[in-house]
Structure formats: C-alpha cells, structure tokens
Design an enzyme around this catalytic site. Structure first.
Site, short mmCIF file in Angstrom:
data_model
loop_
_atom_site.label_atom_id
_atom_site.label_comp_id
_atom_site.label_asym_id
_atom_site.label_seq_id
_atom_site.Cartn_x
_atom_site.Cartn_y
_atom_site.Cartn_z
N LYS A 1 2.59 41.27 6.08
CA LYS A 1 4.04 41.14 6.16
C LYS A 1 4.72 41.99 5.09
CE LYS A 1 5.33 36.97 7.28
NZ LYS A 1 5.32 35.55 6.92
N ARG B 1 8.07 33.61 1.63
CA ARG B 1 7.27 33.73 2.85
C ARG B 1 5.83 34.08 2.54
NH1 ARG B 1 10.33 38.13 6.39
NH2 ARG B 1 9.23 37.01 8.07
N HIS C 1 3.82 28.70 19.75
CA HIS C 1 2.53 28.66 19.06
C HIS C 1 1.36 28.76 20.04
CE1 HIS C 1 -0.90 26.41 17.33
NE2 HIS C 1 -0.66 27.22 16.32
N MET D 1 0.23 29.26 7.48
CA MET D 1 0.66 29.06 6.10
C MET D 1 2.15 28.77 6.10
SD MET D 1 -1.58 31.70 3.95
CE MET D 1 -1.05 33.08 4.89
N CYS E 1 -34.15 43.44 21.96
CA CYS E 1 -33.95 42.77 23.25
C CYS E 1 -33.63 41.29 23.07
CB CYS E 1 -35.16 42.97 24.14
SG CYS E 1 -36.66 42.28 23.45
N ARG F 1 4.56 43.52 12.94
CA ARG F 1 3.11 43.59 12.77
C ARG F 1 2.51 43.99 14.11
NH1 ARG F 1 2.73 37.09 12.40
NH2 ARG F 1 3.49 36.77 14.49
N SER G 1 -39.91 47.02 20.45
CA SER G 1 -38.69 46.35 20.84
C SER G 1 -38.62 45.08 20.02
CB SER G 1 -38.71 46.04 22.33
OG SER G 1 -37.56 45.29 22.65
N GLY H 1 1.57 30.99 11.76
CA GLY H 1 1.93 29.59 11.59
C GLY H 1 0.97 28.78 10.73
N TYR I 1 -31.75 51.97 21.21
CA TYR I 1 -30.93 51.21 22.16
C TYR I 1 -30.88 49.74 21.79
CZ TYR I 1 -35.32 49.47 24.09
OH TYR I 1 -36.52 48.85 24.23
P1 ADP Z 1 5.41 33.20 9.74
O1 ADP Z 1 4.49 34.10 9.02
O2 ADP Z 1 4.86 31.85 9.98
O3 ADP Z 1 6.03 33.85 10.94
P2 ADP Z 1 7.78 33.84 8.29
O4 ADP Z 1 7.63 34.15 6.87
O5 ADP Z 1 7.89 35.00 9.20
O6 ADP Z 1 6.61 32.90 8.73
O7 ADP Z 1 9.06 32.91 8.40
C1 ADP Z 1 9.32 31.99 9.41
C2 ADP Z 1 10.67 32.27 10.04
O8 ADP Z 1 11.72 32.31 9.10
C3 ADP Z 1 10.68 33.59 10.75
O9 ADP Z 1 11.16 33.40 12.05
C4 ADP Z 1 11.59 34.47 9.96
O10 ADP Z 1 12.30 35.32 10.79
C5 ADP Z 1 12.50 33.47 9.24
N1 ADP Z 1 12.84 34.04 7.94
C6 ADP Z 1 11.99 34.28 6.93
N2 ADP Z 1 12.62 34.88 5.90
C7 ADP Z 1 13.90 35.03 6.27
C8 ADP Z 1 15.04 35.60 5.64
N3 ADP Z 1 14.99 36.16 4.44
N4 ADP Z 1 16.21 35.58 6.31
C9 ADP Z 1 16.27 35.01 7.54
N5 ADP Z 1 15.23 34.47 8.18
C10 ADP Z 1 14.05 34.47 7.56
MG MG Z 2 6.91 35.51 10.98
#
Ligand code: ADP
Ligand code: MG
Ligand code: MG
Length: 909
Positions: free
Chosen positions: A33, A103, A488, A114, A867, A370, A800, A112, A887
């Site tokens: 990220k 984040r 999810h 962490m 094998c 990503r 083999s 989701g 192989y």
């Molecule tokens: P995950 O890795 O679980 O997707 P994120 O860090 O992306 O978690 O955050 C979860 C949600 O919060 C995401 O939908 C993201 O867009 C929103 N979010 C995170 N940081 C900000 C920010 N600075 N401003 C607005 N929304 C945010």
């Molecule tokens: Mg995210």
C-alpha cells in the site's frame, strides 16, 4: 557501533503534493500500500498526503518487546509537519484540524486481515473547529462515532490482546446499541440519523467503553495517533492475520508497514462518495472498467457489505444492481476523471489494478492501488490481451498466471445440458467462477470439520468476514446472501479461484437454526446445492459437472509457455486412456507406467486371476505356465500404451508391490479363488500366510521379487519387447524405458539386466529384428541408492526419482500413516510443509542433487527425472529445473501446471 547503525536506519517515508520518498519497487520496505501510494503521487495522481512507517520498524518494534525505536518519534513529527504543510491543516489544531488514518499494509496484500483506524485526531478539542470550518455538524459527529467504534475495537480491544467471547466484543456491543437506537427512532439506514442522534450515540459509546474495557476512550489527538500506529503493528500478529499467513505461506518475519494518511471524506453529503474498482473485469478479464460505489459513505462501507453498493458504470450493471444509480450517471465529470486515471494507471503499471477512491465534495482522491486479484480465466484473458496490446512481452505474460490458477481453469463446470433442465433456486453475483456441488453448512467451523471427514461442502453465510477464512478454504464453494462483487467473500474466493456466489438476496439464512429458506422452501445443514459461479445461479440438489472445454486461448498461452521452458514434462499414466489424456494436456512422454495397475479396478478380473494363480504356484514350472497366460494381458496393456504415445518415451516400471497384496483376504474370497483354481482353500490360506510380512513396504517387493523370481522379470520384459517389436514391425516408432524399482545396489541392476539382455536377444531373433530401441534404468527411492549413485549409473541409462518413497525413507515417515501426526507437525511449524506434497528441498533435495551429480559423473548423458506426486507441485518443479533434471512426471491433469511452473522457473522468478 550497533547504536549508530540503528540510528542511521530511516523508518519514515513521506508522500504528498506530487512528490514521494518511496517508489512502487519498495514494497518490501514500505508494504504494497505504501509503495503504491508513493508511486501514484509520483505520477501526478491526487493522493492525500501522508507518510509510511516501514515494515522494518514493525520488526524492530516487536524485537524491542512492543516498544518504538527511539528515533521514531522525531521522524514521525517531521513527516507529520510535512503532511500538514501539504494539506494546509494542522493535526490537533482547534481551528483547522487535520485528521489522519492509520492503515496497515504488508508486502503482499492481506485483504481485511489487518486493521485500519480512520478519523484519528477527532476530540473535544478539535470537534468545534471542524464543525465551524465544514459547516457540517452531522458529518463531524458521524466521523467521531466511527472513530470511537473503530478505535475501541482495533486499538483498545484487539491490540491489547483481549479476546471476549463470541458476541461480547466491544464492536458487537456498539453495533447492537446502534441498531437498537435506529430501531427505536424508526430509522432505516445510517444516513437517516440526525446530528443529535450521532452526538448522543458517541457519548453512549464512550460510556460503554469505560464499562466494558475499564478504560476511557482517549480524547486526545496525539494519544490516538500513537495508539493507532501501535495497533496496526500489533494487528500483524492478530488471529486472522496469522491464520491467513499460514494459508498463503507468507512468512511471519515480514511485518507490516503503517501508512498515516490525511483523511478525505466520502461522508460529507451527496456530493461525496467512496468506491472500489478494478481497471479490468476481475472475473472475466474483459478490458472494461468495473467497480462499485456508495454516495455519502466512508471507505470501508463498500467492502463491509453493510449497504448494497451501486454499480460504478453501465459495464458494471447486472440483474441485482441495475436499479441503482451509477457514478457514470450521477457524477459524469468526476467519473471521466476517474476513467482517465484508470487509463494512466493501466499504462504505468502494465497490469490490472484494484483501486480505492473517495470523492469529497466533488473532488476525487486516490487512496489505494494494487495488482488486483483475479480468477484464472481473467488472468489468462488479460495476459493474452495485454500481450496483443503490446503492453507486456511473452515472458511477462507467462509469469502472469499462477500455476495454481491453471488448475482452476481446468476445473469442472456445471454440465450445461443438465443445467438447462434444472430450475434456478436463487440468483446472486458471479464472484468466483466454475461450478461446485456440495452439502450446505452454516459456519466456518462446520465447513472445516465436514471437509476433514471428506465431504464436499458449500459454506453458506449471510456474508463472510475475515474470521471465516479457514472455513472458506475448506469449502468447495461459497454462497452468501449479502455483499457485492468487492465484498470480503468475493475478494477471497477470487484470490483462491474458488467457486463463489455473493449477494443472493432471496436466501434467508438462519445460521442459528442451521436453516435456509428460499421462496418458501426450507433446507437444512447437509442438503445438497449446486452453484454455477460463472453465472451466479444456485440450484437445488446435485447437478453433474464436466471438465472445462478446451479453450483456444489456453492452447495459445500454453504454446508460449512451452517456448520458454527447458525442463521436460511427462505424465504418470497406467492405461492407454490416461496416456491419451496426458498427451492432450501436452505430456512429452510417460514417466511412470505401473505394471501392477492392470491388476486393480474395473476389467482387471482375468489378469488378476492369472496373477493369483502365479502367486499360488509352488513350483517354477507351474509359475511359468501361469506367467505365460498372464503375459497376454501385460503385453496387451503395454502395447496399447506405447501405441497411444506414438513414439514418445514410456517408462515402464517392473512389478513393484509386495505379492501378498494380491492374495485375497478373508475366508470367503479365499474359498472362491480355491474353487476357481481347483485347489484346496487351505492351500490358498497357507500361501497367504506364508507371504505375510511384518513390514511389507520394506519387504519382499520391487527388484527383490525380480531377483528371487527371475521368471517374473522375464515375463514382463518379454511382454515389453514383443509389444515394441510388433509396433515397430507395423511401421511405427516406440520408445520403451524399462525401470527397475526399489534398488539399493548396483548388483541388483546387473542381475536384472542380464535377464533383459537375454530376452532382448531372443525376441529380436524371433521377430527378425536387429534390435529393439530401449533403455534400462532404475527408480531411485532408497537413500543408499543416492549415496551410491555413481555406481548405480554404471548400469543405468536413466534415473527416475521416486520421491514418494524417497521422502518416506528419508524421513522415516510411513506415507500411509502420516495422518496421525503430520497435521500437528504443520500446525506447530515443526515442519514448514508436507514433504509428500512439495519436495523437502533442504533434506531430500540434497539426496537428489547428490545423486544427479554422482550419476552424471559416471555417465555424462544420464537421463534424470522424477515421478513422485511432487512432480506436479510448482515449487518442486522449480527445484527440478534448478537441479538440471531432464523432466518431471506428474498426474495427467497436472501436466499443464508443471509446464507453466517449468517455464516460470526458466524465466526466473
Ligand atoms: P484495507 O487494507 O483493509 O483495505 P485500508 O487501509 O485500505 O484497509 O482502509 C480501509 C478503508 O478506509 C478503505 O476503504 C480506505 O479507502 C479507507 N481509508 C483509509 N484511509 C483513508 C483516508 N486517509 N481517507 C479516506 N478514507 C480512507
Ligand atoms: Mg484498502
Ligand atoms: Mg516406490
């Protein structure tokens, strides 16, 4: 020294205002990220300013016993000042407060798994100023109550390692308070709540926190920030994250980065929104922008499945969401801006991306991008499309499909003919392709337990959450009543290539009562349903599956794959039918044809009867007579298989299992055999007893049978040569390779080769041929044979590796008895992986490397392959490539996977 070194470590990297200290290729340090936020800044996309605390800092934090490195505070303060400057706001300022999010973000995305805390910095000291500035008290109180809910859950409970009983967590308590409150006021949606409602709730939440967690909510921006950072670090070791890492094979020592980023708000009213999108369709691979959005919401609302998200554009509309307004319709200008960003990102990253964005009062911000998870079908289609668009080259295209995804491409689908006749029970969104037919279960625990008992289950949930991952893994299909294409369940299923349908709104799931009602019909746990994940259709009962039809794109892709690979790929096949399947999947030969398989299964009665007759013979003469009769069958099978392979090599293994496996057990069966053979039942029993061994797997089997009963070897070899001679006489080619199993000494080979040479001469003479092309080699499956491989190679033209037995004998694990302890070994990480599934490169791998080196020292052109079952495992294939094997041989259905893995190993991963 040590202290200077640690002082020179840079822990914080800033981004914002078109500049960034990080880059996309710094994922190991900044997490996926953080690295991509930096990259998006660099290419001029609108990213709210912030900074990334490195994964290295996370590792050091844990090393210090959950304490920050001493230099961190200063670095964070400096980075925060830079962020404040870029945003024109100040964190904790009473008049112009900057709010931030904390984040998580590891090297590899763990969707989701962490935690993230939003709206950090809202406190009684900053709230009045923010209300004044925005002139939007409702928004401010809504953000505050969200902060309290998230912070209490993530920072005050989870990060503290508190594990309240199911349903007793602070988040759940507050969710219930919120529901009750809404109910009491007659509100239908979160958006109906007034400023006063939200303000009141915030105070109630704070009381609940004090009561249940014994601590006050920290109404102080600085405390919140540092609490948030620590909580994100700690979420690396949260239960969900740890179990996800186990499944995905992500090492524990990587750590997560923390991204502290200026907040932008999608919940400021009707000109604000938030959304998630894919730059191409992640289910089909189509080059179409695909996404979901929600007006007046904060990011996590889309993913959480709390409100049904609306389609981003026309291309995203489907039966379930077509009545909802798209962003393309509601905010055409901002949509065009987003679409331009999509194009820019596609060109820059040269891959399909999954993006998160937020619109604050008409201004668009990018919050994440990503490489997007995709189905196998989508991966294939996108790789081929991008190759055609000249966005990527062949090598990159080959690397774009994970070998496991091919597996999914070759997976069964619902038989279209049978499906036409079936009536649809419910419709949902096609979140994961292919078909699945199984018994419904209502909880992740049940899915795991039933799957352990060998049952095929469909996990049925209202919606899934990260706690369900293990159950989702165990199920063959996933079905939810709620959630969209970016929920999810959909994300996880797509990542695993699992059949999945989400948002099938007609389903009423009562997990408590373990009952499902649909249109007046009720289903219980264990009832069968069939899913068509490609269309999103749910059916009652069991519908037959068929294998995915040969698709021409797949064929073209595999041609490119073969261009880039050097390792050969063969198949293990025991019948002409298997041989044909193997060839259709691209096998370049048969690496293992087990002679004994003609004595098992359907149509084996006659051959088995003769084999038993042979076993029961007490004199050589009797045995020869029985063998002569038996040879007709052995020869027929071998000839058909050699012919099916049309000149490609076929490695035929001489009889391997202990003979007593073929003596019928049980009085009734023995009496039946005695009657048929016209002998005494007692004789059959006696022979069975005489053949009994304490440890048959290490007993009288393999080459040992050939040494003690040379006529058994002779018959098999004669069958091979006569079959080959007849094929040659008919004007076609064939390449039999005679493989002697379970050897441990070169003298065993000398003994058997004398028989081979003798029979060869006899058959040539009888058939009037100068020679019959063939090879003689051995299966290497006993460690002693590896140690003495130089000697073995004197009498072997090929090796083999029988990696099943080699693993069994190297570990001293009985392959058939590992069930009682291996799961615990894996669970407690005593072993990193099941060595019967993936070659133990550390241990068994050394034996293989040594044997290859020693063998080739004796015989330069020694042909070497494996094998065992591991021949179709991508990691093992990589190992074989590096060890310079000629192989690998695997089951026919895994041949394409091995071909791809071999190409990827050659390209260099
Ligand atoms: P995950 O890795 O679980 O997707 P994120 O860090 O992306 O978690 O955050 C979860 C949600 O919060 C995401 O939908 C993201 O867009 C929103 N979010 C995170 N940081 C900000 C920010 N600075 N401003 C607005 N929304 C945010
Ligand atoms: Mg995210
Ligand atoms: Mg063996």
């Amino acid at each position: 020294m040590a202290s200077t070194k640690s002082r020179s470590k840079k822990y914080v990297y800033t981004f914002g205002a078109g500049k960034a200290e990080g880059r996309a290729d710094m994922k190991n340090l900044l997490g996926g990220k953080g690295a991509n936020l930096a990259e998006m800044c660099r290419i001029g996309l609108p990213v709210p300013a912030g900074f990334t605390i490195t994964t290295e800092c996370c590792v050091d934090y844990f090393k210090k016993g959950s304490k920050y490195p001493s230099t961190l505070r200063k670095e964070v303060e400096a980075a925060l000042a830079k962020t404040e400057k870029a945003m024109g706001m100040k964190f904790g300022d009473p008049v112009n407060a900057l709010l931030v999010s904390c984040r998580s973000g590891a090297r590899k995305s763990m969707p989701g798994m962490m935690d993230t805390v939003l709206n950090v910095g809202l406190a009684p000291s900053t709230i009045p100023g923010l209300i004044k500035k925005t002139n939007n008290p409702r928004f401010v109180w809504d953000s505050y109550r969200r902060l309290i809910m998230m912070y209490a859950d993530v920072v005050m409970e989870k990060a503290e390692g508190l594990a309240p009983a199911e349903g007793k967590g602070i988040r759940k308590i507050m969710d219930e308070m919120l529901d009750q409150f809404k109910h009491g006021k007659g509100h239908k949606s979160d958006t109906d709540m007034t400023t006063e409602d939200l303000q009141f709730l915030a105070e109630e939440f704070k009381k609940a926190i004090r009561k249940h967690l014994g601590k006050p909510f920290p109404d102080d921006p600085a405390l919140q920030l540092w609490g948030g950072i620590a909580a994100v670090f700690k979420s690396w070791n949260g239960k969900k994250a740890v179990s996800y890492r186990r499944i995905e094979g992500i090492p524990d020592h990587w750590g997560t980065a923390v991204n502290v980023q200026s907040m932008v708000f999608g919940n400021m009213g009707d000109s604000s929104a938030t959304g998630v999108a894919f730059t191409r369709n992640p289910a089909t691979g189509e080059n179409k922008f695909y996404g979901e959005w929600l007006v007046n919401a904060q990011g996590e609302d889309v993913v959480a499945g709390i409100r049904t998200p609306s389609p981003l554009n026309d291309d995203t509309k489907n039966e379930q969401n077509k009545h909802l307004a798209s962003m393309q319709e509601v905010m055409p200008n901002t949509y065009r801006e987003l679409d331009a960003i999509r194009t820019k990102l596609g060109k820059h990253f040269k891959d399909m991306l999954d993006i998160e964005f937020t619109i604050q009062e008409g201004t668009l911000y990018m919050l994440q991008c990503r490489v997007g998870k995709r189905t196998g079908t989508a991966a294939l289609n996108m790789a081929m499309d991008m190759l055609k668009e000249r966005l990527i080259d062949e090598k990159t295209a080959v690397m774009r499909l994970a070998p496991a995804q091919l597996d999914e491409l070759l997976h069964p689908i619902v038989d279209p003919a049978a499906e036409k006749k079936a009536t649809v029970l419910a419709k949902g969104l096609p979140a994961g392709p292919g078909g699945a037919c199984g018994q419904i279960v209502f909880t992740a625990e049940a899915a795991v337990a039933w799957a352990r008992d060998g049952k095929k289950v469909i996990l049925l949930r209202e919606e899934t959450n990260p706690e369900d991952v293990e159950g989702m893994r165990a199920a063959i299909g996933i079905l939810t009543a709620r959630g969209g294409m970016t929920s999810h369940a959909a994300l996880v299923a797509r990542g695993w290539g699992k059949c999945c349908i989400v948002g099938a709104a007609e389903l009423h799931v009562n997990a408590h009562a373990r009952a499902l009602t649909v249109k007046g019909q009720t289903f219980k746990e264990g009832d069968f349903v069939t899913l068509n994940g490609t269309r999103g259709y749910v059916y009652t009962g069991q519908i037959p599956m068929i294998s995915a039809s040969e698709n021409p794109r797949f064929q073209t892709f595999m041609k490119i794959v073969d261009k880039h690979r050097t390792l050969g790929v063969r198949a293990n096949a025991d019948t002409p039918e298997d041989a044909r399947v193997a060839r259709a999947f691209g096998a370049e030969g048969i690496g293992l044809f087990r002679t004994e398989h003609m004595f098992y299964g359907e149509g084996s009665d006659a051959a088995l009867f003769l084999l038993r007759k042979m076993i029961l013979s007490t004199t050589v003469d009797e045995r020869r007579k029985a063998l002569d009769e038996l040879m007709v069958f052995v020869k027929r099978d071998i000839k058909a298989t050699l012919a099916a392979m049309e000149g490609l090599p076929v490695t035929i293994r001489l009889l391997d299992p202990p003979l007593h496996e073929f003596v019928p057990q049980g009085a009734e069966k023995q009496a039946e055999l005695a009657r048929a053979l016209g002998i005494d039942a007692a004789a059959v029993r006696a022979r069975g007893e005489a053949l009994h061994e304490n440890n048959p797997m290490l007993g009288h089997r393999g080459v040992r049978l050939g040494v003690t009963y040379p006529e058994v070897t002779e018959m098999q070899v004669r069958a091979i040569f006569e079959a080959a001679a007849e094929i040659i006489k008919a004007g076609t080619k064939c390449k039999p390779e005679i493989m002697i199993p379970v050897t441990c000494d070169v003298n065993e080979l000398k003994d058997q080769k004398a028989i081979v040479a003798c029979v060869h001469a006899e058959v040539c003479k009888a058939m009037d041929l100068r020679q019959i092309p063939h090879m003689v080699g051995t299966m290497i499956e006993i460690p002693r044979a590896c140690l003495l491989a130089d000697n073995m190679a004197q009498e072997s033209e090929f090796f083999s590796f029988g990696t099943n037995d080699l693993t069994q004998m190297s570990f001293g694990f009985s392959r058939d008895d590992i069930g009682s302890f291996l799961p615990e070994y894996l669970g407690r990480k005593i072993l990193a992986a099941d060595p019967f599934q993936t070659i133990d490169q550390e241990g068994v791998g050394q034996l293989i490397q040594m044997a290859v080196q020693k063998g080739r020292k004796t015989r330069k052109d020694l042909k070497v392959g494996i094998c065992g079952e591991q021949g179709g495992d991508p990691a093992s294939v990589g190992f074989c490539h590096r060890t310079k094997l000629n192989y690998v041989s695997c089951s026919p259905y895994r041949v394409p996977i091995a071909r791809l893995a071999a190409a990827q190993a050659a390209i260099g991963k």
